[in-house]
Design a protein around this motif. Sequence first.
Motif, mmCIF file in Angstrom:
data_model
loop_
_atom_site.group_PDB
_atom_site.id
_atom_site.type_symbol
_atom_site.label_atom_id
_atom_site.label_comp_id
_atom_site.label_asym_id
_atom_site.label_seq_id
_atom_site.Cartn_x
_atom_site.Cartn_y
_atom_site.Cartn_z
ATOM 1 N N LEU A 1 30.645 -1.873 -12.366
ATOM 2 C CA LEU A 1 29.447 -1.225 -12.629
ATOM 3 C C LEU A 1 28.536 -0.701 -11.793
ATOM 4 C CD1 LEU A 1 28.585 -3.773 -15.749
ATOM 5 C CD2 LEU A 1 29.193 -1.161 -15.815
ATOM 6 N N VAL A 2 28.587 -1.374 -10.362
ATOM 7 C CA VAL A 2 27.915 -0.724 -9.480
ATOM 8 C C VAL A 2 28.476 0.477 -8.879
ATOM 9 C CG1 VAL A 2 27.110 -1.241 -7.089
ATOM 10 C CG2 VAL A 2 26.707 -3.085 -8.868
ATOM 11 N N VAL A 3 29.796 0.415 -8.889
ATOM 12 C CA VAL A 3 30.613 1.755 -8.452
ATOM 13 C C VAL A 3 30.217 2.882 -9.493
ATOM 14 C CG1 VAL A 3 33.022 2.678 -8.091
ATOM 15 C CG2 VAL A 3 32.562 0.559 -7.195
ATOM 16 N N ILE A 4 30.078 2.607 -10.434
ATOM 17 C CA ILE A 4 30.074 3.642 -11.670
ATOM 18 C C ILE A 4 28.725 4.286 -11.362
ATOM 19 C CG2 ILE A 4 29.451 4.214 -13.809
ATOM 20 C CD1 ILE A 4 31.675 2.185 -14.696
ATOM 21 N N ILE A 5 27.432 3.374 -10.926
ATOM 22 C CA ILE A 5 26.103 3.653 -10.961
ATOM 23 C C ILE A 5 26.091 4.622 -9.595
ATOM 24 C CG2 ILE A 5 23.824 3.080 -10.350
ATOM 25 C CD1 ILE A 5 24.488 0.768 -12.374
ATOM 26 N N VAL A 6 26.498 4.195 -8.524
ATOM 27 C CA VAL A 6 26.643 5.090 -7.211
ATOM 28 C C VAL A 6 27.387 6.304 -7.509
ATOM 29 C CG1 VAL A 6 27.486 4.985 -4.891
ATOM 30 C CG2 VAL A 6 26.568 2.818 -5.836
ATOM 31 N N CYS A 7 28.415 6.387 -8.334
ATOM 32 C CA CYS A 7 29.163 7.710 -8.532
ATOM 33 C C CYS A 7 28.281 8.546 -9.376
ATOM 34 C CB CYS A 7 30.644 7.427 -9.099
ATOM 35 S SG CYS A 7 31.781 6.648 -7.895
ATOM 36 N N ALA A 8 27.722 8.098 -10.205
ATOM 37 C CA ALA A 8 26.829 8.812 -11.147
ATOM 38 C C ALA A 8 25.496 9.255 -10.285
ATOM 39 C CB ALA A 8 26.134 8.150 -12.259
ATOM 40 N N ALA A 9 25.195 8.714 -9.239
ATOM 41 C CA ALA A 9 23.953 8.764 -8.500
ATOM 42 C C ALA A 9 24.413 10.072 -7.511
ATOM 43 C CB ALA A 9 23.331 7.802 -7.552
ATOM 44 N N LYS A 10 25.619 9.904 -6.853
ATOM 45 C CA LYS A 10 26.341 10.881 -5.986
ATOM 46 C C LYS A 10 26.862 12.115 -6.915
ATOM 47 C CE LYS A 10 27.384 7.943 -2.383
ATOM 48 N NZ LYS A 10 28.722 7.443 -1.559
ATOM 49 N N ARG A 11 26.758 12.121 -8.224
ATOM 50 C CA ARG A 11 27.511 12.951 -8.953
ATOM 51 C C ARG A 11 28.756 13.269 -8.696
ATOM 52 N NH1 ARG A 11 23.058 17.496 -10.776
ATOM 53 N NH2 ARG A 11 21.139 15.785 -10.563
ATOM 54 N N SER A 12 29.662 12.098 -8.461
ATOM 55 C CA SER A 12 30.996 12.139 -8.211
ATOM 56 C C SER A 12 31.616 11.662 -9.446
ATOM 57 C CB SER A 12 31.484 11.264 -7.320
ATOM 58 O OG SER A 12 32.730 11.174 -6.846
ATOM 59 N N TRP A 13 31.908 12.711 -10.178
ATOM 60 C CA TRP A 13 32.399 12.538 -11.747
ATOM 61 C C TRP A 13 33.798 11.926 -11.917
ATOM 62 C CZ3 TRP A 13 27.772 12.164 -13.647
ATOM 63 C CH2 TRP A 13 26.980 13.359 -13.216
ATOM 64 N N ILE A 14 34.736 12.573 -11.110
ATOM 65 C CA ILE A 14 36.030 11.863 -11.045
ATOM 66 C C ILE A 14 36.049 10.516 -10.743
ATOM 67 C CG2 ILE A 14 38.231 12.323 -10.350
ATOM 68 C CD1 ILE A 14 37.663 15.592 -10.149
ATOM 69 N N ALA A 15 35.545 10.264 -9.607
ATOM 70 C CA ALA A 15 35.450 8.673 -9.414
ATOM 71 C C ALA A 15 34.940 7.746 -10.532
ATOM 72 C CB ALA A 15 34.687 8.587 -7.979
ATOM 73 N N MET A 16 33.886 8.455 -10.707
ATOM 74 C CA MET A 16 33.199 7.743 -12.099
ATOM 75 C C MET A 16 33.885 7.595 -13.138
ATOM 76 S SD MET A 16 29.475 8.437 -13.697
ATOM 77 C CE MET A 16 29.845 9.609 -15.010
ATOM 78 N N ILE A 17 34.799 8.580 -13.700
ATOM 79 C CA ILE A 17 35.612 8.542 -14.872
ATOM 80 C C ILE A 17 36.810 7.458 -14.455
ATOM 81 C CG2 ILE A 17 37.415 9.634 -16.230
ATOM 82 C CD1 ILE A 17 35.419 12.277 -15.856
ATOM 83 N N GLY A 18 37.333 7.474 -13.415
ATOM 84 C CA GLY A 18 38.182 6.638 -12.805
ATOM 85 C C GLY A 18 37.699 5.276 -12.778
ATOM 86 N N SER A 19 36.612 4.823 -12.543
ATOM 87 C CA SER A 19 35.965 3.651 -12.494
ATOM 88 C C SER A 19 35.796 3.046 -13.988
ATOM 89 C CB SER A 19 34.456 3.404 -11.695
ATOM 90 O OG SER A 19 34.746 3.982 -10.595
ATOM 91 N N ILE A 20 35.540 4.138 -14.743
ATOM 92 C CA ILE A 20 35.229 3.558 -16.242
ATOM 93 C C ILE A 20 36.631 3.249 -16.663
ATOM 94 C CG2 ILE A 20 34.704 4.592 -18.426
ATOM 95 C CD1 ILE A 20 32.580 6.255 -17.048
ATOM 96 N N VAL A 21 37.610 3.904 -16.472
ATOM 97 C CA VAL A 21 39.066 3.448 -16.985
ATOM 98 C C VAL A 21 39.434 2.107 -16.363
ATOM 99 C CG1 VAL A 21 41.438 3.995 -16.741
ATOM 100 C CG2 VAL A 21 39.778 5.917 -17.072
ATOM 101 N N ALA A 22 39.102 1.851 -15.079
ATOM 102 C CA ALA A 22 39.350 0.534 -14.355
ATOM 103 C C ALA A 22 38.396 -0.331 -15.181
ATOM 104 C CB ALA A 22 39.127 0.668 -13.073
ATOM 105 N N LEU A 23 37.246 -0.183 -15.711
ATOM 106 C CA LEU A 23 36.571 -1.138 -16.212
ATOM 107 C C LEU A 23 37.100 -1.479 -17.628
ATOM 108 C CD1 LEU A 23 33.846 -2.740 -16.104
ATOM 109 C CD2 LEU A 23 32.680 -0.884 -16.906
ATOM 110 N N ALA A 24 37.584 -0.316 -18.308
ATOM 111 C CA ALA A 24 38.314 -0.617 -19.429
ATOM 112 C C ALA A 24 39.462 -1.203 -19.499
ATOM 113 C CB ALA A 24 38.555 0.687 -20.210
ATOM 114 N N PHE A 25 40.054 -1.221 -18.472
ATOM 115 C CA PHE A 25 41.510 -1.856 -17.939
ATOM 116 C C PHE A 25 40.996 -3.424 -17.891
ATOM 117 C CE2 PHE A 25 44.641 -3.795 -15.443
ATOM 118 C CZ PHE A 25 45.639 -3.420 -15.835
ATOM 119 N N ILE A 26 40.046 -3.896 -17.204
ATOM 120 C CA ILE A 26 39.704 -5.200 -16.861
ATOM 121 C C ILE A 26 39.246 -5.888 -18.184
ATOM 122 C CG2 ILE A 26 37.937 -6.396 -15.662
ATOM 123 C CD1 ILE A 26 38.359 -4.697 -13.270
ATOM 124 N N GLY A 27 38.364 -5.004 -18.726
ATOM 125 C CA GLY A 27 37.697 -5.420 -20.169
ATOM 126 C C GLY A 27 38.854 -5.985 -21.105
#
Length: 72
Positions: free
Chosen positions: A23-49
């Motif tokens: 979640l921290v990584v997603i927030i940091v990626c959103a702040a930096k506007r690094s959309w591809i990394a944010m989407i990858g983090s969301i997929v990883a979060l879904a995998f963990i969940g």
Amino acid sequence: MDFKEAFNWIKEQAGYGLMAVLLVVIIVCAAKRSWIAMIGSIVALAFIGIFVTDPTVITTLSAWLKGKIMTK
């Protein structure tokens, strides 16, 4: 407390820790506007969940996939 209860507690805490980190990584990626990394983090979060916190989903998913593949 036996070994199984301790293992379940550790597994649950590890899942919470990984979700918090992602979640921290997603927030940091959103702040930096690094959309591809944010989407990858969301997929990883879904995998963990899905798979880490409830590993029985893997058997259900594999049975569903087997049914789809074997129907010909």
